[in-house]
Enzyme design. Structure first.
Site, PDB file in Angstrom:
ATOM      1  CE  LYS A  40      34.620  60.817  23.910  1.00 43.22           C
ATOM      2  NZ  LYS A  40      34.033  62.242  23.636  1.00 43.22           N
ATOM      3  CB  THR A  41      35.292  64.165  18.689  1.00 39.36           C
ATOM      4  OG1 THR A  41      35.324  64.371  20.056  1.00 39.36           O
ATOM      5  CG2 THR A  41      34.681  65.632  18.328  1.00 39.36           C
ATOM      6  CG  ASP A 232      30.874  62.975  23.912  1.00 37.46           C
ATOM      7  OD1 ASP A 232      31.142  61.744  23.996  1.00 37.46           O
ATOM      8  OD2 ASP A 232      31.672  63.904  23.352  1.00 37.46           O
ATOM      9  CD  GLU A 233      33.683  62.298  27.536  1.00 38.89           C
ATOM     10  OE1 GLU A 233      33.529  61.216  27.944  1.00 38.89           O
ATOM     11  OE2 GLU A 233      34.587  62.964  26.687  1.00 38.89           O
ATOM     12  CD  GLN A 263      38.855  57.732  28.129  1.00 35.54           C
ATOM     13  OE1 GLN A 263      39.027  58.974  28.159  1.00 35.54           O
ATOM     14  NE2 GLN A 263      38.146  57.113  27.101  1.00 35.54           N
ATOM     15  NE  ARG A 622      43.289  61.538  28.259  1.00 37.46           N
ATOM     16  CZ  ARG A 622      42.507  61.037  27.386  1.00 37.46           C
ATOM     17  NH1 ARG A 622      41.712  62.069  26.683  1.00 37.46           N
ATOM     18  NH2 ARG A 622      41.907  59.972  27.385  1.00 37.46           N
TER      19      ARG A 622
END
Length: 743
Positions: A40-41, A232-233, A263, A622
């Site tokens: 996504k980044t 974002d997020e 998340q 992760r």
């Protein structure tokens, strides 16, 4: 349909079809459901570059991230994609896209429109410890027993109110008994902040949202400026952030939010998962793009994560998949107690380092509760394994650093008496507590600020000659520093931030004071930390040649745990909450037991179970190549050994992807079947759980005796409603409740 020019654009190179769609869908509302490790980044960065490439003015683009680190990385990536550097001075006026955090954006807005909003532009931002000092003063002023409302609990109550945009006046009108009793404390806290020309972190959001409501001209101007908003997020936004974002896009409706409900792990600090789940209700014409290809983890790790998270109800459907290798099975270490667990996990990590040559900095160890790190640290030290605990704000919380920063805050904001009181006698200069009280009383009686009384100390009755002289000298120093820092109207070109800090450290006496301590510390201690602060100021000067001391202090104030950068030669230890957004080839998660993961709060509030499952999911995802899980059969709690039950999350993971290893402390070995271990755990649990029905009397270890009001069968999540004599009605998950039938 894409044109040939679009197909050849380097901005789209290396993107899969959904990623390209997320980049190219510019106009209107867009929801990007970005699964863990789905790139996504890269998508967000390319989207900003693509908009600029399509002729959208850079200054009309606002991209919001959740950490300063992420914002910096995004600026660098966008600059690379654009082929030119992006400069960001923390202001609203420049020709580049604005890429920052919510708090940084609000800080810029409040400073830019300070006069309209009713603020002094040079306000201070108090850190958490200073906020709690002010809360304590508010409690004392309202004559509230700190044992009833501790400063930390009171601060949490105020923070929760501000995140919901509840002002002190609104709080006082609430119907609840607690709210009515606590309202004066909240009001006094805000009054003390204003007296100090200070705000807290939550004020940055609340004051901006309220300014949008009260000052239409501000909102109109910003809406015209920022015609394209990217967040974002988004699953981590709270109510105040939600209001700010949607107020900004009401006119143009060009909003793209990126996130993953799976998340969402910050409900405890106000994040509302409904913001992302209800996005399509807010914007019925929203385009939804799902990023489901995982580029991070092996197939086995991804299968474990997917099987776990699918048990949640509050989520957006998606199917994570990867072209990565199958990978090794995860390892589940069954250990006797917490010390055995620490030893076994340490041995696993050492083996990976020695046999597979995996660098220490490619490993991370996660835990649900901070206190769990102590035993792990002991084991790592004994084994000679280098480690560090990831706490990004720890450096700025050290006493010597807070002392220097307090001097700097008073230079910028002379009304900041919280900072002034901290350093007025640091290092000692003969201005003791009694002298401070005399000067404060004089200030109150004459409607003066404490900083002004320093320069007129001879007028203070009862003040000794030494204290008067020291106060006057300190006032002269602050006046000189303010001039050199470019704060006063008569000041010439401001001195660099690095030079100001060096001057303050030297002339205040801090250098001599802490050098004596450092001489007794073989590793340098406070002086080396102060030198590191000066290094940070030098870097700030290089990167922000047009900025000043005020901007530097605001940057420091917004540093968070998530901005931590790990060491190159050590294993990283951190909480699961701090792990989001990171990735490591090797991840170990300890303490998969009831009461730990999931946390014991689930027993009192079953609605938190899904968030705990999301937290476990975040930890698992992760890991890139290898995943180590562990649980202990017993743990010490306040000096007593307690038997631990396995986390229900372990039962939800696919047994075929996990190798169970029983430690020598349990008399077992590797290769145990996960199913048999689960069965043993379940059998012991069934024996401990009574079969309940309405009207039965039961005993709870915390809430005491109560009567069963209702039972809802939901398999392992069966809920029981109990009316307790003292604690009132509680809804508990039967599997965790540890109830015993009375009579």
């Amino acid at each position: 349909m894409r044109t040939d020019v679009e197909e050849q654009s380097p901005i789209l190179e290396g993107l899969n079809p959904p990623q390209q769609q997320a980049v190219r869908q510019i106009d209107g509302p867009v929801l990007v459901i970005a699964g863990a490790g789905s790139g996504k980044t890269r998508v967000i960065t390319r989207r900003v570059a693509w908009m600029i490439d399509q002729g959208i003015p850079p200054w009309s683009i606002l991209a919001i991230t959740f950490t300063n680190k992420a914002a910096g990385e995004m600026r660098n990536r966008v600059a690379t994609a654009m082929g030119r550097p992006l400069r960001d001075f923390g202001r609203l006026v420049h020709d580049s896209p604005t890429i920052c955090t919510f708090h940084s954006l609000c800080l810029r807005i409040l400073k830019h429109y300070a006069e309209t909003i009713g603020l002094q532009r040079n306000f201070s931002i108090l850190d958490v410890s200073d906020q709690q000092k002010v809360v304590k003063l508010a409690l004392e002023a309202c004559k509230i027993d700190p044992k009833r409302y501790s400063p930390s609990h009171s601060h949490a109550m105020i923070s929760a109110a501000k995140n919901k945009l509840i002002t002190p006046e609104m709080y006082a009108q609430a119907a609840g008994f607690v709210e009515k009793q606590f309202a004066p404390v909240y009001a006094k806290y805000q009054q003390l902040l204003r007296q100090n020309n200070a705000v807290d972190f939550d004020d940055l959001l609340m004051m901006t949202a309220l300014a949008f409501r009260k000052h239409k001209a501000i909102l109109d101007e910003l809406s015209e400026r920022f015609q394209y908003l990217l967040i974002d997020e988004y699953q981590d936004t709270n109510h105040a952030q939600y209001i700010i974002a949607h107020a900004l896009v009401m006119k143009h409706r060009n909003i793209c939010v990126v996130g993953d409900p799976d998340q969402s792990i910050y409900a405890w600090r106000g994040a509302d998962i409904r913001n992302i789940l209800d996005f399509e209700q807010d914007y019925s014409d929203a385009v939804v793009v799902r990023l489901e290809q995982n580029y991070r983890s092996s197939k086995r790790i991804l299968d474990i994560a997917s099987q776990l998270i699918k048990r949640n109800v509050d989520r957006k459907d998606k199917t994570l998949w990867t072209q990565n290798d199958e990978g090794e099975k995860a390892k589940l270490l069954l250990c006797a107690d917490e010390r055995d667990e620490a030893q076994q996990v340490t041995q696993q990590l050492k083996s990976l380092h020695e046999q597979q040559k995996i660098n220490w900095n490619q490993m991370a160890l996660f835990y649900r509760i901070n206190a769990m790190s102590r035993v792990m640290e002991d084991a790592l030290r004994r084994s000679g394994v280098p480690y560090e605990i990831a706490r990004g704000v720890e450096f700025y919380n050290r006493k010597e650093i807070k002392d220097v920063l307090a001097y700097l805050r008073v230079i910028v904001n002379p009304l900041d008496e919280v900072s002034l009181e901290r350093i007025i006698n640091t290092p000692t200069r003969g201005i003791g507590d009694n002298s401070i009280r005399l000067m404060q009383a004089h200030a109150t009686a004459n409607q003066l600020a404490l900083i002004d009384v320093l320069g007129r100390a001879l007028e203070v009755q009862g003040l000794s000659k030494k204290a008067s002289a020291s106060a006057a000298n300190l006032a002269k120093l602050f006046a000189r520093w303010r001039g050199l820092a470019g704060i006063t109207q008569t000041a010439e070109l401001a001195t660099s931030v690095q030079a100001i800090i060096e001057m303050v450290v030297r002339e205040s006496g801090l250098e001599d004071h802490y050098r004596k301590e450092s001489e007794e510390d073989i590793e340098g201690g406070p002086i080396e930390n102060i030198n590191e602060l000066i290094n940070s100021a030098a870097e700030f000067d290089d990167e922000n040649p047009e900025a000043n001391l005020e901007t530097y202090l605001h940057q420091v104030s917004l540093v968070s745990d998530a901005d931590h950068r790990g060491s190159e030669g050590a294993i990283t230890l951190m909480t699961l909450h701090a792990a989001k957004g990171l990735e490591f080839p090797v991840v170990a998660i300890i303490g998969l037991e009831e009461g730990i993961l999931p946390h014991e709060r689930v027993k009192e509030d079953p609605s938190q179970l899904e968030e705990e499952r999301r937290l476990c999911f975040v930890g698992v995802t992760r890991a890139q190549q290898q995943l180590i899980l562990s649980r202990a059969q017993s743990r010490a709690y306040r000096g007593m050994v307690q038997r631990q039950m396995a986390s229900p999350f372990l039962k939800e993971m696919p047994q075929g992807q996990i190798e169970v290893i029983s430690s020598p402390g349990l008399g077992g070995g590797s290769g145990e079947r996960l199913s048999s271990w689960h069965r043993d755990s379940e059998e012991s649990q069934v024996q401990a759980e009574p079969k309940l029905k309405r009207g039965q009397r039961v005993q709870h270890p915390t809430f005491g005796q109560g009567t069963v009001a209702d039972v809802t069968a939901m398999g392992p999540n069966t809920r029981v409603v109990i009316d307790f004599a003292k604690a009132g009605r509680k809804t508990l998950i039967l599997e965790y409740a540890r109830l015993t039938v009375v009579g």
